[in-house]
Scaffold this motif. Structure first.
Motif, PDB file in Angstrom:
ATOM      1  N   PRO A  98       5.914  21.153   0.594  1.00 61.07           N
ATOM      2  CA  PRO A  98       5.010  20.429   1.131  1.00 61.07           C
ATOM      3  C   PRO A  98       4.727  21.024   2.327  1.00 61.07           C
ATOM      4  O   PRO A  98       4.359  21.814   1.816  1.00 61.07           O
ATOM      5  N   GLN A  99       3.187  21.103   3.192  1.00 63.17           N
ATOM      6  CA  GLN A  99       2.312  21.494   3.568  1.00 63.17           C
ATOM      7  C   GLN A  99       2.646  22.698   4.761  1.00 63.17           C
ATOM      8  O   GLN A  99       2.232  23.276   4.938  1.00 63.17           O
ATOM      9  N   ARG A 100       3.717  21.842   5.467  1.00 61.44           N
ATOM     10  CA  ARG A 100       4.670  23.166   5.712  1.00 61.44           C
ATOM     11  C   ARG A 100       5.204  23.851   5.294  1.00 61.44           C
ATOM     12  O   ARG A 100       5.290  25.407   5.906  1.00 61.44           O
ATOM     13  N   GLN A 101       5.267  24.351   4.571  1.00 61.58           N
ATOM     14  CA  GLN A 101       5.717  25.447   3.328  1.00 61.58           C
ATOM     15  C   GLN A 101       4.335  26.434   3.250  1.00 61.58           C
ATOM     16  O   GLN A 101       4.907  27.837   3.256  1.00 61.58           O
ATOM     17  N   ALA A 102       3.348  26.469   3.826  1.00 60.50           N
ATOM     18  CA  ALA A 102       1.832  27.678   4.013  1.00 60.50           C
ATOM     19  C   ALA A 102       2.550  27.960   5.139  1.00 60.50           C
ATOM     20  O   ALA A 102       1.400  29.051   5.892  1.00 60.50           O
ATOM     21  N   ARG A 103       3.741  27.545   6.141  1.00 63.60           N
ATOM     22  CA  ARG A 103       3.817  28.751   7.389  1.00 63.60           C
ATOM     23  C   ARG A 103       4.692  29.952   7.285  1.00 63.60           C
ATOM     24  O   ARG A 103       5.380  29.886   6.505  1.00 63.60           O
ATOM     25  N   ILE A 104       4.222  30.430   8.271  1.00 60.68           N
ATOM     26  CA  ILE A 104       5.558  31.420   7.924  1.00 60.68           C
ATOM     27  C   ILE A 104       6.718  32.075   9.267  1.00 60.68           C
ATOM     28  O   ILE A 104       6.526  31.155  10.173  1.00 60.68           O
ATOM     29  N   ARG A 105       7.865  31.656   8.418  1.00 56.38           N
ATOM     30  CA  ARG A 105       8.943  31.750   8.808  1.00 56.38           C
ATOM     31  C   ARG A 105       9.835  32.745   9.089  1.00 56.38           C
ATOM     32  O   ARG A 105      10.653  32.782   7.984  1.00 56.38           O
ATOM     33  N   HIS A 106       9.751  33.662   9.756  1.00 54.21           N
ATOM     34  CA  HIS A 106      10.297  34.990   9.139  1.00 54.21           C
ATOM     35  C   HIS A 106      10.826  35.461  11.026  1.00 54.21           C
ATOM     36  O   HIS A 106       9.634  35.798  10.976  1.00 54.21           O
ATOM     37  N   PRO A 107      12.177  35.971  10.799  1.00 46.23           N
ATOM     38  CA  PRO A 107      11.698  36.120  12.500  1.00 46.23           C
ATOM     39  C   PRO A 107      11.829  37.316  12.776  1.00 46.23           C
ATOM     40  O   PRO A 107      11.357  38.197  13.692  1.00 46.23           O
ATOM     41  N   ASP A 108      11.483  38.495  11.418  1.00 41.54           N
ATOM     42  CA  ASP A 108      11.275  40.098  11.487  1.00 41.54           C
ATOM     43  C   ASP A 108       9.431  40.505  11.932  1.00 41.54           C
ATOM     44  O   ASP A 108       9.133  41.420  11.903  1.00 41.54           O
ATOM     45  N   LEU A 109       8.582  38.895  11.879  1.00 41.19           N
ATOM     46  CA  LEU A 109       7.262  39.030  11.152  1.00 41.19           C
ATOM     47  C   LEU A 109       6.440  38.462  12.724  1.00 41.19           C
ATOM     48  O   LEU A 109       7.103  37.549  13.245  1.00 41.19           O
ATOM     49  N   LEU A 110       5.659  39.104  13.269  1.00 45.61           N
ATOM     50  CA  LEU A 110       4.434  38.618  13.954  1.00 45.61           C
ATOM     51  C   LEU A 110       4.102  37.787  13.540  1.00 45.61           C
ATOM     52  O   LEU A 110       2.252  37.969  13.237  1.00 45.61           O
ATOM     53  N   ALA A 111       3.989  36.427  13.751  1.00 37.85           N
ATOM     54  CA  ALA A 111       3.163  35.419  12.844  1.00 37.85           C
ATOM     55  C   ALA A 111       3.628  34.162  14.566  1.00 37.85           C
ATOM     56  O   ALA A 111       3.650  34.029  14.496  1.00 37.85           O
ATOM     57  N   SER A 112       1.663  34.095  13.923  1.00 36.22           N
ATOM     58  CA  SER A 112       1.427  32.490  14.620  1.00 36.22           C
ATOM     59  C   SER A 112       0.218  31.820  13.108  1.00 36.22           C
ATOM     60  O   SER A 112       0.212  32.011  12.262  1.00 36.22           O
ATOM     61  N   ASN A 113       1.072  30.674  13.299  1.00 40.48           N
ATOM     62  CA  ASN A 113       0.600  29.167  12.534  1.00 40.48           C
ATOM     63  C   ASN A 113      -0.168  28.816  12.524  1.00 40.48           C
ATOM     64  O   ASN A 113       0.254  27.793  14.179  1.00 40.48           O
ATOM     65  N   VAL A 114      -1.065  27.829  13.049  1.00 37.03           N
ATOM     66  CA  VAL A 114      -1.955  27.380  13.178  1.00 37.03           C
ATOM     67  C   VAL A 114      -2.557  25.744  12.371  1.00 37.03           C
ATOM     68  O   VAL A 114      -2.882  26.359  11.234  1.00 37.03           O
ATOM     69  N   ARG A 115      -2.529  24.783  12.327  1.00 37.77           N
ATOM     70  CA  ARG A 115      -2.760  23.625  12.051  1.00 37.77           C
ATOM     71  C   ARG A 115      -4.102  22.529  12.271  1.00 37.77           C
ATOM     72  O   ARG A 115      -4.455  23.487  12.704  1.00 37.77           O
ATOM     73  N   VAL A 116      -4.482  22.400  10.955  1.00 35.22           N
ATOM     74  CA  VAL A 116      -5.911  22.653  10.480  1.00 35.22           C
ATOM     75  C   VAL A 116      -5.508  21.010  10.235  1.00 35.22           C
ATOM     76  O   VAL A 116      -4.556  20.493   9.328  1.00 35.22           O
ATOM     77  N   HIS A 117      -6.112  20.036  11.009  1.00 32.03           N
ATOM     78  CA  HIS A 117      -6.230  18.194   9.966  1.00 32.03           C
ATOM     79  C   HIS A 117      -7.238  18.413   9.223  1.00 32.03           C
ATOM     80  O   HIS A 117      -8.656  18.513   9.274  1.00 32.03           O
ATOM     81  N   GLY A 118      -7.098  17.199   8.793  1.00 33.39           N
ATOM     82  CA  GLY A 118      -8.019  16.621   7.332  1.00 33.39           C
ATOM     83  C   GLY A 118      -9.041  17.813   6.363  1.00 33.39           C
ATOM     84  O   GLY A 118      -9.935  17.906   6.682  1.00 33.39           O
ATOM     85  N   VAL A 119      -8.295  18.824   5.967  1.00 32.15           N
ATOM     86  CA  VAL A 119      -9.247  19.952   5.496  1.00 32.15           C
ATOM     87  C   VAL A 119      -8.141  20.175   4.085  1.00 32.15           C
ATOM     88  O   VAL A 119      -6.615  20.547   4.219  1.00 32.15           O
ATOM     89  N   GLY A 120      -8.516  19.504   3.271  1.00 29.24           N
ATOM     90  CA  GLY A 120      -7.724  20.484   1.737  1.00 29.24           C
ATOM     91  C   GLY A 120      -7.930  21.688   1.726  1.00 29.24           C
ATOM     92  O   GLY A 120      -8.120  22.830   1.935  1.00 29.24           O
ATOM     93  N   HIS A 121      -7.394  21.881   0.977  1.00 34.95           N
ATOM     94  CA  HIS A 121      -6.799  23.376   0.473  1.00 34.95           C
ATOM     95  C   HIS A 121      -7.917  24.063  -0.162  1.00 34.95           C
ATOM     96  O   HIS A 121      -8.045  25.409   0.187  1.00 34.95           O
ATOM     97  N   LEU A 122      -8.994  23.434  -0.985  1.00 37.03           N
ATOM     98  CA  LEU A 122     -10.654  24.547  -1.382  1.00 37.03           C
ATOM     99  C   LEU A 122     -11.359  24.629  -0.392  1.00 37.03           C
ATOM    100  O   LEU A 122     -11.846  25.949  -0.313  1.00 37.03           O
ATOM    101  N   SER A 123     -11.429  23.815   0.716  1.00 34.65           N
ATOM    102  CA  SER A 123     -12.003  23.665   1.328  1.00 34.65           C
ATOM    103  C   SER A 123     -11.767  24.518   3.024  1.00 34.65           C
ATOM    104  O   SER A 123     -12.723  25.038   3.679  1.00 34.65           O
TER     105      SER A 123
END
Length: 285
Positions: free
Chosen positions: A234-259
């Motif tokens: 699922p698309q949420r798998q492109a988020r970084i979920r790691h307690p040791d990483l300084l990570a921000s996840n930004v959701r983009v609406h209606g944009v395909g993979h290649l775009s």
């Protein structure tokens, strides 16, 4: 039932789950935009095969001949303007996917832009990450900069993350931006038995390795993920979920993979993040 059949069935179930809303106006609009960019990219793709890596934009830290936005970056933060940027494409792709982004970065005042290329026949993320590390060292030596930014699309982002997290690359990479990268794997990878594709399955050894502790990792991560990405399931798998990483996840609406590398708002957000070295992007759910 054999393991291969189970993998295929699991992948098909995941794809079916992701396709339940495929007829919504938002998804259809995204697909239309994706098709347009795909047509454009296919026309440009042979240029990348002929020319290899795109030539680096020449370094430049003076104001002569620069527009207002370029002057603003140099005046306000010369360190940000002078930090080299490395662009890493996805699997079965080349540097032409970043054609629009390179132009936007140049207009914004970033002139030291390089590209990292690897063969479609690449078999291992780890070895490719090692080669990326060597290229980054060469760029830092040539430019005199201690650090660099990396922008990776799809698998390119995963290669960059492995270099940062597992090979000590956090010393060199200030910010790692990823676009549609399977940070937690993708169920769609179960459809292909290719060794490299197997590494981006959710239950792969590579995914388990990236889930291991990474204490003291200094790199800032910004992961852009789309709610209509056709390859990350699922698309949420492109988020970084790691307690040791300084990570921000930004959701983009209606944009395909290649775009994603072509999308104006995404490119604008990336240039904003890289223009402010001491700020993190806010997470958008």
């Amino acid at each position: 039932m054999g393991s291969w059949q189970e993998d295929v069935r699991g992948a098909l179930d995941g794809l079916a789950y992701g396709a339940r809303s495929a007829l919504s106006p938002r998804v259809l609009q995204g697909a239309a935009v994706e098709l347009g960019w795909l047509t454009t990219h296919l026309a440009m793709y042979p240029l990348g095969l002929v020319s290899g890596a795109a030539p680096a934009l020449p370094g430049r830290l003076n104001l002569a001949g620069l527009g207002p936005s370029q002057r603003g970056l140099l005046v306000n933060d010369v360190r940000a303007a002078g930090t080299p940027i490395l662009l890493a494409h996805g699997i079965i792709d080349n540097h032409t996917i970043f054609a629009l982004m390179r132009r936007h970065l140049a207009r914004r005042g970033f002139s030291r832009v390089h590209t990292f290329s690897y063969s479609p026949l690449t078999l291992d993320v780890r070895r490719t990450a090692e080669r990326m590390g060597r290229e980054i060292e060469a760029i830092c030596e040539e430019s005199g900069s201690d650090q660099i930014h990396v922008i990776g699309h799809s698998l390119g982002g995963l290669i960059a993350r492995y270099y940062v997290q597992r090979l000590g690359g956090d010393e060199r990479v200030h910010t790692c931006v990823t676009l549609g990268t399977p940070h937690q794997g993708t169920v769609a990878a179960k459809l292909l038995p290719w060794p490299l594709v197997r590494q981006v399955r959710p239950d792969s050894e590579l995914m388990a390795e990236l889930a291991e502790p990474a204490p003291g990792c200094r790199t800032r991560f910004v992961a852009f993920y789309s709610d209509v990405d056709q390859l990350i399931v699922p698309q949420r798998q492109a988020r970084i979920r790691h307690p040791d990483l300084l990570a921000s996840n930004v959701r983009v609406h209606g944009v395909g993979h290649l775009s994603l590398p072509f999308h104006g708002d995404v490119v604008h957000q990336i240039t904003g993040v890289l223009a402010h070295l001491d700020q993190s992007a806010e997470e958008t759910a």
